[in-house]
Design a protein around this motif. Sequence first.
Motif, PDB file in Angstrom:
ATOM      1  N   THR A   1      43.658  36.224  12.125  1.00 14.33           N
ATOM      2  CA  THR A   1      43.406  35.813  10.741  1.00 14.33           C
ATOM      3  C   THR A   1      41.929  35.626  10.455  1.00 14.33           C
ATOM      4  N   HIS A   2      41.152  35.125  11.415  1.00 11.74           N
ATOM      5  CA  HIS A   2      39.739  34.866  11.113  1.00 11.74           C
ATOM      6  C   HIS A   2      38.979  36.148  10.775  1.00 11.74           C
ATOM      7  N   TYR A   3      39.359  37.275  11.391  1.00  9.86           N
ATOM      8  CA  TYR A   3      38.707  38.552  11.051  1.00  9.86           C
ATOM      9  C   TYR A   3      39.002  38.914   9.595  1.00  9.86           C
ATOM     10  N   ILE A   4      40.249  38.755   9.207  1.00 11.37           N
ATOM     11  CA  ILE A   4      40.659  39.107   7.851  1.00 11.37           C
ATOM     12  C   ILE A   4      39.994  38.188   6.828  1.00 11.37           C
ATOM     13  N   LEU A   5      39.975  36.896   7.105  1.00  6.49           N
ATOM     14  CA  LEU A   5      39.354  35.957   6.164  1.00  6.49           C
ATOM     15  C   LEU A   5      37.848  36.176   6.050  1.00  6.49           C
ATOM     16  N   GLU A   6      37.190  36.458   7.163  1.00  5.43           N
ATOM     17  CA  GLU A   6      35.754  36.745   7.124  1.00  5.43           C
ATOM     18  C   GLU A   6      35.478  38.011   6.319  1.00  5.43           C
ATOM     19  N   ALA A   7      36.304  39.031   6.519  1.00  3.91           N
ATOM     20  CA  ALA A   7      36.140  40.266   5.749  1.00  3.91           C
ATOM     21  C   ALA A   7      36.349  39.992   4.263  1.00  3.91           C
ATOM     22  N   GLY A   8      37.327  39.165   3.931  1.00  2.00           N
ATOM     23  CA  GLY A   8      37.570  38.801   2.539  1.00  2.00           C
ATOM     24  C   GLY A   8      36.387  38.097   1.903  1.00  2.00           C
TER      25      GLY A   8
ATOM     26  N   TYR B   1      45.801  39.143   0.751  1.00  2.00           N
ATOM     27  CA  TYR B   1      45.858  39.273   2.202  1.00  2.00           C
ATOM     28  C   TYR B   1      47.298  39.497   2.654  1.00  2.00           C
ATOM     29  N   HIS B   2      47.463  40.365   3.642  1.00  2.00           N
ATOM     30  CA  HIS B   2      48.785  40.633   4.231  1.00  2.00           C
ATOM     31  C   HIS B   2      49.824  40.902   3.149  1.00  2.00           C
ATOM     32  N   VAL B   3      49.590  41.920   2.357  1.00  2.00           N
ATOM     33  CA  VAL B   3      50.527  42.281   1.304  1.00  2.00           C
ATOM     34  C   VAL B   3      51.117  43.660   1.602  1.00  2.00           C
ATOM     35  N   TYR B   4      52.256  43.926   0.981  1.00  2.00           N
ATOM     36  CA  TYR B   4      52.888  45.230   1.109  1.00  2.00           C
ATOM     37  C   TYR B   4      52.593  46.048  -0.139  1.00  2.00           C
TER      38      TYR B   4
ATOM     39  N   CYS C   1      49.431  45.812   4.410  1.00  2.00           N
ATOM     40  CA  CYS C   1      47.984  45.995   4.315  1.00  2.00           C
ATOM     41  C   CYS C   1      47.292  44.678   4.627  1.00  2.00           C
ATOM     42  N   ASP C   2      46.190  44.748   5.373  1.00  2.00           N
ATOM     43  CA  ASP C   2      45.463  43.527   5.721  1.00  2.00           C
ATOM     44  C   ASP C   2      44.804  42.913   4.495  1.00  2.00           C
ATOM     45  N   ILE C   3      44.059  43.719   3.752  1.00  2.00           N
ATOM     46  CA  ILE C   3      43.360  43.235   2.559  1.00  2.00           C
ATOM     47  C   ILE C   3      43.470  44.299   1.466  1.00  2.00           C
ATOM     48  N   VAL C   4      43.834  43.858   0.266  1.00  2.00           N
ATOM     49  CA  VAL C   4      43.849  44.745  -0.899  1.00  2.00           C
ATOM     50  C   VAL C   4      43.071  44.054  -2.009  1.00  2.00           C
ATOM     51  N   VAL C   5      42.135  44.788  -2.599  1.00  2.00           N
ATOM     52  CA  VAL C   5      41.380  44.291  -3.751  1.00  2.00           C
ATOM     53  C   VAL C   5      41.909  45.082  -4.945  1.00  2.00           C
ATOM     54  N   THR C   6      42.769  44.434  -5.712  1.00  2.00           N
ATOM     55  CA  THR C   6      43.551  45.152  -6.717  1.00  2.00           C
ATOM     56  C   THR C   6      42.702  45.736  -7.842  1.00  2.00           C
ATOM     57  N   ASP C   7      41.675  45.040  -8.283  1.00  2.00           N
ATOM     58  CA  ASP C   7      40.889  45.556  -9.409  1.00  2.00           C
ATOM     59  C   ASP C   7      39.895  46.635  -8.994  1.00  2.00           C
TER      60      ASP C   7
ATOM     61  N   LEU D   1      38.131  48.994   9.784  1.00  2.00           N
ATOM     62  CA  LEU D   1      37.135  48.300  10.594  1.00  2.00           C
ATOM     63  C   LEU D   1      37.680  48.090  11.996  1.00  2.00           C
ATOM     64  N   PRO D   2      37.167  48.836  12.965  1.00  2.00           N
ATOM     65  CA  PRO D   2      37.635  48.638  14.345  1.00  2.00           C
ATOM     66  C   PRO D   2      37.083  47.335  14.916  1.00  2.00           C
ATOM     67  N   ILE D   3      37.965  46.591  15.548  1.00  2.00           N
ATOM     68  CA  ILE D   3      37.578  45.340  16.205  1.00  2.00           C
ATOM     69  C   ILE D   3      37.709  45.560  17.704  1.00  2.00           C
ATOM     70  N   ARG D   4      36.638  45.385  18.396  1.00  2.00           N
ATOM     71  CA  ARG D   4      36.634  45.546  19.854  1.00  2.00           C
ATOM     72  C   ARG D   4      36.203  44.224  20.480  1.00  2.00           C
ATOM     73  N   ASP D   5      37.095  43.653  21.241  1.00  2.00           N
ATOM     74  CA  ASP D   5      36.836  42.362  21.884  1.00  2.00           C
ATOM     75  C   ASP D   5      36.433  41.341  20.823  1.00  2.00           C
ATOM     76  N   SER D   6      35.307  40.688  20.988  1.00  2.00           N
ATOM     77  CA  SER D   6      34.892  39.671  20.022  1.00  2.00           C
ATOM     78  C   SER D   6      33.696  40.150  19.210  1.00  2.00           C
ATOM     79  N   SER D   7      33.569  41.454  19.072  1.00  2.00           N
ATOM     80  CA  SER D   7      32.438  42.042  18.362  1.00  2.00           C
ATOM     81  C   SER D   7      32.355  41.572  16.917  1.00  2.00           C
ATOM     82  N   GLU D   8      31.150  41.305  16.477  1.00  2.00           N
ATOM     83  CA  GLU D   8      30.910  40.915  15.096  1.00  2.00           C
ATOM     84  C   GLU D   8      30.368  42.082  14.281  1.00  2.00           C
TER      85      GLU D   8
END
Length: 102
Positions: free
Chosen positions: A6-13, A27-30, A36-42, A80-87
């Motif tokens: 969740t922290h990756y998704i919230l940070e991206a948001g 967040y986490h919508v169908y 989908c992890d994140i959707v920006v509807t507008d 956005l690929p996440i590898r280990d704890s990469s920022e």
Amino acid sequence: LETPPTHYILEAGKIVKTHIGSDNIQYHVYVDGFECDIVVTDKNLMIEIDGRHHSELKQWLADRKRDKYFKEKGYTVIRLPIRDSSESYKDSLRHQLSTRVS
């Protein structure tokens, strides 16, 4: 399916909100049966946080098919690929937002 932490998704948001000024972030919508992890509807923007399993051939092919489907529906899809704890995903997201989203 593996759900990204969740922290990756919230940070991206937070980055999306700051960078493009949208409050229409979900967040986490169908969408059309796909989670989908994140959707920006507008902005017709979809952001996927991809863990290691997305590099496996079967998942990679499924992701490409899904991306094509949403692009044909008018979405901009950012992965956005996440590898280990990469920022580094944060810098990648900022760059992609500045070059691909108006």
